[in-house]
Design an enzyme around this catalytic site. Structure first.
Site, PDB file in Angstrom:
ATOM      1  N   ALA A   1       0.782  -1.237   0.000  1.00 46.21           N
ATOM      2  CA  ALA A   1       0.000   0.000   0.000  1.00 46.21           C
ATOM      3  C   ALA A   1       0.819   1.295   0.000  1.00 46.21           C
ATOM      4  O   ALA A   1       0.393   2.295  -0.572  1.00 46.21           O
ATOM      5  CB  ALA A   1      -0.948   0.006   1.192  1.00 46.21           C
TER       6      ALA A   1
ATOM      7  N   PRO B   1       3.349   4.326  -0.794  1.00 49.01           N
ATOM      8  CA  PRO B   1       2.985   5.426   0.110  1.00 49.01           C
ATOM      9  C   PRO B   1       1.523   5.832   0.096  1.00 49.01           C
ATOM     10  O   PRO B   1       1.171   6.790   0.771  1.00 49.01           O
ATOM     11  CB  PRO B   1       3.870   6.580  -0.394  1.00 49.01           C
ATOM     12  CG  PRO B   1       4.007   6.318  -1.856  1.00 49.01           C
ATOM     13  CD  PRO B   1       3.996   4.826  -2.022  1.00 49.01           C
ATOM     14  N   GLY B   2       0.675   5.126  -0.658  1.00 46.17           N
ATOM     15  CA  GLY B   2      -0.754   5.302  -0.427  1.00 46.17           C
ATOM     16  C   GLY B   2      -1.568   6.025  -1.475  1.00 46.17           C
ATOM     17  O   GLY B   2      -2.745   6.289  -1.258  1.00 46.17           O
ATOM     18  N   SER B   3      -0.998   6.323  -2.642  1.00 49.38           N
ATOM     19  CA  SER B   3      -1.804   6.984  -3.683  1.00 49.38           C
ATOM     20  C   SER B   3      -2.993   6.127  -4.097  1.00 49.38           C
ATOM     21  O   SER B   3      -4.114   6.613  -4.219  1.00 49.38           O
ATOM     22  CB  SER B   3      -0.958   7.257  -4.922  1.00 49.38           C
ATOM     23  OG  SER B   3      -0.042   8.283  -4.663  1.00 49.38           O
TER      24      SER B   3
ATOM     25  N   ASP C   1       1.978  -2.883   4.168  1.00 48.25           N
ATOM     26  CA  ASP C   1       3.254  -2.755   3.482  1.00 48.25           C
ATOM     27  C   ASP C   1       4.331  -3.358   4.366  1.00 48.25           C
ATOM     28  O   ASP C   1       4.274  -3.214   5.595  1.00 48.25           O
ATOM     29  CB  ASP C   1       3.586  -1.292   3.157  1.00 48.25           C
ATOM     30  CG  ASP C   1       4.500  -1.184   1.942  1.00 48.25           C
ATOM     31  OD1 ASP C   1       3.996  -0.961   0.836  1.00 48.25           O
ATOM     32  OD2 ASP C   1       5.726  -1.371   2.114  1.00 48.25           O
TER      33      ASP C   1
ATOM     34  N   ASP D   1      -0.402  -4.105  -6.031  1.00 47.30           N
ATOM     35  CA  ASP D   1       0.394  -3.130  -6.795  1.00 47.30           C
ATOM     36  C   ASP D   1       1.838  -3.451  -6.429  1.00 47.30           C
ATOM     37  O   ASP D   1       2.397  -2.879  -5.511  1.00 47.30           O
ATOM     38  CB  ASP D   1      -0.022  -1.720  -6.372  1.00 47.30           C
ATOM     39  CG  ASP D   1       0.794  -0.652  -7.062  1.00 47.30           C
ATOM     40  OD1 ASP D   1       1.102  -0.824  -8.250  1.00 47.30           O
ATOM     41  OD2 ASP D   1       1.138   0.346  -6.404  1.00 47.30           O
TER      42      ASP D   1
ATOM     43  N   CYS E   1       4.604  -1.332 -12.537  1.00 45.45           N
ATOM     44  CA  CYS E   1       5.035  -0.249 -13.434  1.00 45.45           C
ATOM     45  C   CYS E   1       6.276  -0.699 -14.201  1.00 45.45           C
ATOM     46  O   CYS E   1       7.215   0.063 -14.390  1.00 45.45           O
ATOM     47  CB  CYS E   1       5.261   1.043 -12.673  1.00 45.45           C
ATOM     48  SG  CYS E   1       6.370   0.909 -11.284  1.00 45.45           S
TER      49      CYS E   1
END
Lengths: 301, 201
Positions: free
Chosen positions: A106, A108-110, A129, A176, A229
């Site tokens: 998670a 930094p949370g975006s 995290d 993610d 990414c």
């Protein structure tokens, strides 16, 4: 070597791909619907004379001429700066108010705070995290944005336990995953300098472990989104293929509001199941964004 | 990956310790700083000495700021750390040893309870008392974390500092008013050098 060389065979227009990777990335903010609606955020930016333009695929995501950190709507937690493509996984997961949702990686949370907003800050969102240092960033961002439905944990997602929560399964989960991050090269060229095939191989093992656990921890009929990414098939389609084989789940079609290429079924000496073509590859030249990979899985059934 | 760097815990909060096995201490009627415990409903239900009750927390927001108790209907209240009360919109077991649960709301177990910046931003729009609406220049100074002289004939103590923006009054943070001075308690990580915006509408 430049790892981007590897992917020229995968993209439709290698020249445009390489050119886009070398351009800097536009500053982007997302309107935080927990604290303000899009109209009020726009009015505040207009009052302040800030230059911004909504992206053509989402009314609440703006490209900015300058950093948003010193504007009033930012002070109020109405805006959050994040990469444009990082808005996609939460939209693909489509969490509903009242559900139980897990964000396995998670900080930094975006994406976590975007999930909370999509849930209207109702239900139970668990943000985990394994990196304690990054957890403070997650908590800071969540509180700044007014999120109140988030529980934060600090464990290894690969053997995550739901025991503390008093329930058995999540309705949805987002993975993610940590990755080789080539897709962030427009913001962080170091991602290419630090690249190695050994790292790709080791991180893909972690990705498989986290995605397997996410499928296990999600109820029958529930949804899991896998995102990275990176362009590396070893970290994308190969991870899906592994988990499709090991767990009861399938890759399902999902719509995303930007131009994408399908997942690949062949890479070097490997082949992957046909269903990975439902995944989305976002190349930087397609929408003038960072690079991204995204797949939606349905558990069981 | 992407995203804003964050300078540290909000509100200068102490970092919470490692998780411990909640079962070890479940029977002890003392505050355990390593886990979250639900607040008792009323003072009569109190088991852990010094722990605020839900009723007292609701009364405090109502008495101090005129924020109606229904504002918090969707939230449970929890204590972790000495006197730190959190608001959570989800549904989990009680007690629970996690790193964070919802939003840090206020600090109790001291003579003057202190709300957090994030809480007044999230829940403070409905406030009708002890709200000081700052003009553009003082508002910008407050957001930068500066203390300033202020003529205020209301109560001393913690106030909600607000300003007008985009057609409404919006809380910025918590001010401490003492001896003709408004002190900004905006934590370091939330201070911004914002523009002075004269609004015409």
């Amino acid at each position: 070597m430049n790892p981007l060389d590897r992917y020229e065979a995968l993209v439709d227009d290698p020249e445009a791909f390489r050119a886009a990777c070398e351009r800097p990335l536009p500053q982007v903010v997302r309107v935080n619907r927990i604290k303000a609606d899009v109209e009020r955020a726009r009015r505040a930016l207009d009052e302040e004379g800030v230059d911004y333009e909504p992206v053509d695929w989402h009314p609440g995501v703006f490209r900015m001429a300058d950093k948003p950190g010193t504007t009033w709507p930012y002070v109020h937690g109405w805006l959050h700066g994040q990469e444009e493509v990082s808005v996609l996984p939460s939209l693909a997961l489509d969490p509903q108010p009242g559900e139980r949702v897990w964000d396995a990686c998670a900080a930094p949370g975006s994406k976590t705070t975007h999930l909370a907003a999509l849930m209207a800050d109702e239900g139970t969102l668990v943000g985990n995290d394994n990196n304690l240092g990054r957890l403070s960033a997650l908590r800071h961002n969540a509180e700044r944005l007014g999120v109140t439905n988030l529980a934060v944990t600090n464990t290894d997602a690969r053997n995550y336990s739901l025991k503390p929560f008093g329930f058995d399964a999540f309705d949805r989960a987002l993975v993610d995953a940590p990755c080789s991050c080539e897709g962030t090269c427009r913001k962080n060229p170091d991602a290419l300098d630090d690249w190695s095939i050994d790292h790709v191989r080791s991180v893909s093992g972690i990705q498989k472990g986290i995605l397997r656990r996410a499928v296990q921890a999600t109820r029958e009929g529930g949804t899991v989104v896998y995102a990275t990414c990176t362009f590396a098939p070893e970290e994308n389609e190969a991870v899906l293929a592994h988990v499709l084989d090991a767990e009861d789940c399938r890759v399902v079609p999902c719509e995303v509001p930007v131009d994408t290429a399908p997942g690949v079924t062949e890479w070097e000496d490997d082949t992957y199941p046909e269903e990975v073509r439902h995944a989305h590859r976002v190349y930087p030249h397609l929408n003038d964004t960072g690079g991204f990979f995204l797949a939606r899985l349905e558990v069981g059934a | 990956m992407s995203d804003d760097p964050a300078p540290g815990p909000a509100d200068g909060s102490d970092r919470d310790g490692e998780a411990v096995d909640a079962a070890d201490a479940a029977d002890a009627p003392t505050n355990d700083g390593q886990r979250f415990d639900r607040l008792p409903a009323t003072p009569a239900d109190r088991v852990v000495p010094g722990r605020a009750s839900r009723a007292e927390v609701l009364d405090w927001w109502d008495d101090r700021f005129g924020i109606p108790p229904e504002t918090f209907d969707g939230h449970t209240f929890w204590e972790k750390g000495k006197g730190k009360v959190w608001a959570f919109a989800g549904d989990v077991a009680d007690p629970i040893a996690v790193e964070g649960l919802g939003m840090s709301l206020l600090r109790t177990r001291q003579e003057h309870w202190k709300p957090t910046t994030n809480a007044v931003q999230r829940f403070g729009r409905g406030a009708t008392r002890n709200v000081v609406v700052l003009d553009p220049e003082p508002a910008a100074r407050f957001a930068r974390g500066e203390d300033q002289e202020l003529a205020w004939d209301g109560d001393w103590g913690y106030l909600i500092a607000a300003h007008e923006i985009a057609g409404g009054v919006e809380p910025i943070g918590v001010g401490l008013y003492l001896h003709g001075e408004l002190r900004s308690t905006v934590p370091k990580g939330r201070r911004e050098d914002v523009a002075i915006v004269e609004r015409t509408g």
